[in-house]
Design a protein around this motif. Sequence first.
Motif, PDB file in Angstrom:
ATOM      1  N   ASP A 194      59.048 -49.282  39.919  1.00 54.16           N
ATOM      2  CA  ASP A 194      57.905 -48.381  40.107  1.00 54.16           C
ATOM      3  C   ASP A 194      58.369 -47.116  40.831  1.00 54.16           C
TER       4      ASP A 194
ATOM      5  N   THR B 117      59.212 -43.302  41.612  1.00 55.17           N
ATOM      6  CA  THR B 117      58.570 -42.012  41.353  1.00 55.17           C
ATOM      7  C   THR B 117      59.642 -40.940  41.174  1.00 55.17           C
TER       8      THR B 117
ATOM      9  N   ARG C 145      55.978 -42.769  36.799  1.00 54.03           N
ATOM     10  CA  ARG C 145      55.262 -41.740  37.552  1.00 54.03           C
ATOM     11  C   ARG C 145      56.175 -40.541  37.793  1.00 54.03           C
TER      12      ARG C 145
ATOM     13  N   ASN D  74      49.114 -37.980  40.490  1.00 55.40           N
ATOM     14  CA  ASN D  74      50.389 -38.698  40.614  1.00 55.40           C
ATOM     15  C   ASN D  74      50.998 -38.518  41.999  1.00 55.40           C
TER      16      ASN D  74
ATOM     17  N   GLU E  94      49.083 -40.624  44.471  1.00 56.65           N
ATOM     18  CA  GLU E  94      49.435 -42.041  44.349  1.00 56.65           C
ATOM     19  C   GLU E  94      50.792 -42.323  44.991  1.00 56.65           C
ATOM     20  N   ALA E  95      51.741 -41.415  44.794  1.00 59.45           N
ATOM     21  CA  ALA E  95      53.079 -41.603  45.358  1.00 59.45           C
ATOM     22  C   ALA E  95      53.032 -41.631  46.886  1.00 59.45           C
ATOM     23  N   LEU E  96      52.097 -40.873  47.450  1.00 57.59           N
ATOM     24  CA  LEU E  96      51.943 -40.814  48.903  1.00 57.59           C
ATOM     25  C   LEU E  96      51.024 -41.907  49.447  1.00 57.59           C
ATOM     26  N   GLY E  97      50.412 -42.679  48.544  1.00 56.99           N
ATOM     27  CA  GLY E  97      49.464 -43.697  48.976  1.00 56.99           C
ATOM     28  C   GLY E  97      48.169 -43.096  49.489  1.00 56.99           C
ATOM     29  N   MET E  98      47.809 -41.927  48.978  1.00 57.06           N
ATOM     30  CA  MET E  98      46.623 -41.209  49.453  1.00 57.06           C
ATOM     31  C   MET E  98      45.616 -40.932  48.336  1.00 57.06           C
ATOM     32  N   ASP E  99      45.747 -41.641  47.235  1.00 54.55           N
ATOM     33  CA  ASP E  99      44.867 -41.368  46.095  1.00 54.55           C
ATOM     34  C   ASP E  99      43.410 -41.744  46.362  1.00 54.55           C
ATOM     35  N   ASP E 100      43.150 -42.427  47.486  1.00 58.61           N
ATOM     36  CA  ASP E 100      41.756 -42.697  47.848  1.00 58.61           C
ATOM     37  C   ASP E 100      41.130 -41.492  48.546  1.00 58.61           C
TER      38      ASP E 100
END
Length: 238
Positions: free
Chosen positions: A20, A22, A99, A141, A144-150
């Motif tokens: 997975d 990036t 990604r 993208n 998501e890579a930063l874990g901040m897509d929320d």
Amino acid sequence: AAKPYSEHWNNVMNELLELDFTMDPTFNIYEASRDLQRARRAEWHEEYTLPSLWEFYQPSKVSHGSYWHDWGTEQEVAWKNNYKLWMTFINEYKNRGGRVTTGSDSGFIFQLYGFAYIRELELLREAGFHPLEIIKSATLNGAEALGMDDKIGSVAIGKLADFVIVEENPLQNFKVLYGTGAVKLTEDNEVVRVGGVKYTVKDGIVYDSKALLADVKRQVDEAKAKSNYTIKQPGIKN
């Protein structure tokens, strides 16, 4: 450097997909290697590149990234061929579900902050990405890579309001995102500039992007005035 779609090439591709991993290629930061004159004559240098940064860009054996000791046609052709391999891998990685994000790594090799990021969008297009895939790489993208897509990455209720507003269509021409805009010829045969990001919204706060760009120009003008500095191309004394 492996031949595209060869066994070794696919093995590397599959391992990265399984991890997975990036990919953030930053194509732009090495672009001077395949076309040095284009990179150093970019129109924004005159007004938006600080003298200190311009000096850092120059051929040097001590400055990071300034390795133009005897750069010529043969080196640029080799790099153009390298880009074909590189772009093929990145595009296929995306096609197989990997990604890919957008980054610029600006600050050396004639790549200027802000402008280089837009150039990266164009180079992803050259690599084979659809314009919408590029926008996704630059937004969701990355989040998501930063874990901040929320919190960021797309326009949705409950997320931070982070986006730019432009009066032209970047899906048709990414050049309209450059601070200097894009050149266009009207029906009346008049040459005009269109685009340039008009507003930047960060955490719901609206900024006048053109005013921010004008502020950068002011800082550059002041720095030049202090030492009567004029941007000159490498090797030109007068």
